[in-house]
Write an enzyme that holds these catalytic residues in place. Structure first.
Site, PDB file in Angstrom:
ATOM      1  N   HIS A   1       0.836  -1.210   0.000  1.00 50.05           N
ATOM      2  CA  HIS A   1       0.000   0.000   0.000  1.00 50.05           C
ATOM      3  C   HIS A   1       0.867   1.256   0.000  1.00 50.05           C
ATOM      4  CE1 HIS A   1      -2.376   3.092   2.409  1.00 50.05           C
ATOM      5  NE2 HIS A   1      -2.957   3.038   1.232  1.00 50.05           N
TER       6      HIS A   1
ATOM      7  N   VAL B   1       5.656   2.622   1.668  1.00 46.97           N
ATOM      8  CA  VAL B   1       4.871   1.511   1.154  1.00 46.97           C
ATOM      9  C   VAL B   1       4.702   0.524   2.316  1.00 46.97           C
ATOM     10  CG1 VAL B   1       6.920   0.341   0.216  1.00 46.97           C
ATOM     11  CG2 VAL B   1       4.651  -0.297  -0.599  1.00 46.97           C
ATOM     12  N   GLU B   2       3.435   0.217   2.630  1.00 49.18           N
ATOM     13  CA  GLU B   2       3.127  -0.700   3.730  1.00 49.18           C
ATOM     14  C   GLU B   2       2.977  -2.113   3.173  1.00 49.18           C
ATOM     15  OE1 GLU B   2       0.454   1.504   6.932  1.00 49.18           O
ATOM     16  OE2 GLU B   2      -0.443   1.620   4.944  1.00 49.18           O
ATOM     17  N   LEU B   3       3.761  -3.042   3.677  1.00 50.73           N
ATOM     18  CA  LEU B   3       3.713  -4.428   3.238  1.00 50.73           C
ATOM     19  C   LEU B   3       2.958  -5.248   4.276  1.00 50.73           C
ATOM     20  CD1 LEU B   3       7.407  -4.796   2.032  1.00 50.73           C
ATOM     21  CD2 LEU B   3       5.401  -4.033   0.729  1.00 50.73           C
TER      22      LEU B   3
END
Length: 290
Positions: A122, A133-135
């Site tokens: 995200h 960026v969120e993993l």
């Protein structure tokens, strides 16, 4: 690289990948896709790889290492896209740009070998400027996928964070929801104007939290550390009641929207949008090396 969905997020990711030397194939059903890709290519930095249009999803992903999926925020669409992608390339990493859906749900109908390669990646818009960026792993996402994907985004200059397990909204949007709920409440109850509510964030917490996050900020408040500060904050914070979650399609939200549009207009003006990206680039450059 494969990019599915060529809206604002997809276009920004394609630009990011191409400017880092990756071959990029794009798949989208929109009528103006050729024009949009041509426009993106015209604005790439010198030496970037030219972005290509794929004839289909299968064509886009057939030889790709990773697919960045940016389609509609509906579970049905994303589940079908996972099935289509893995029918064409069983080895690809499927990274969805979803902002709230859970990867376990997205990968529910595929075999373990493919579910192990599905995760949320995200971004915050625009991805080629904002580093985050969120993993987010699903219940069957492998540790290898998480490590490989995090290494990949970090090589692109992204600030990648890995959640230990999935949760609705991940981290950033859970923050954003609570701040937006409070901002709408303050606006609707007449405590301040839209401009002044925004000015508070832009001139205090927004600056502070771009340097240190909320936890580190509290820990730095005094030499005695976070536990002492939390005890100090308790009396004043205890007097601030929690507000109910806002219904974003309800009458109170519509009332707040009208007040905001009276000040800023309906959507961003072209000059405001240009300034937005310019200022974000300056902030991001200034904060490099934190």
């Amino acid at each position: 690289m494969a990019v599915i969905g060529y809206g604002t997020i997809g276009e920004s990711f394609a630009k990011l990948f191409a400017e880092h030397g990756y071959t990029v194939k794009v798949s989208d059903v929109r009528d103006d896709i050729d024009e949009l890709i041509e426009k993106t290519n015209a604005n790439l930095v010198e030496g970037a790889v030219t972005i290509e249009k794929a004839d289909s999803v299968a064509d886009a992903v057939s030889e790709a290492f990773l697919v960045q999926e940016n389609g509609p925020e509906t579970l049905e669409f994303k589940k079908q896209m996972v099935a289509d992608v893995y029918a064409a390339n069983p080895e690809i990493i499927f990274a969805s740009s979803s902002s709230a859906l859970l990867p376990s749900d997205i990968a529910a109908d595929v075999a373990d070998a493919q579910a192990a390669r599905v995760l949320i990646a995200h971004p915050f818009n625009p991805p080629h400027i904002l580093p985050l960026v969120e993993l987010v792993p699903g219940e069957r996402t492998s540790e290898e996928t998480m490590t490989t994907t995090r290494d990949f985004y970090e090589k692109l200059g992204k600030a990648a964070v890995s959640l230990n397990r999935e949760i609705e909204g991940y981290i950033a949007n859970r923050f954003q929801k609570r701040i937006l709920d409070e901002a709408l409440y303050l606006l609707n109850e007449g405590f301040a104007s839209p401009e002044d509510i925004d000015k508070v964030m832009k001139n205090s917490l927004g600056i502070r939290w771009s340097v240190v996050g909320p936890l580190e900020a509290v820990n730095q408040t005094t030499p005695k550390g976070i536990e002492f500060t939390l005890e100090f904050l308790k009396p004043s914070f205890s007097n601030i009641p929690d507000i109910p979650a806002y219904d974003y399609t309800g009458e109170e939200a519509k009332k707040a929207a009208r007040m905001v549009e009276d000040v800023y207009g309906k959507g961003p003006a072209e000059e405001a949008k240009k300034n937005h990206d310019t200022y974000l680039e300056r902030v991001a450059e200034a904060l490099e090396g934190r």
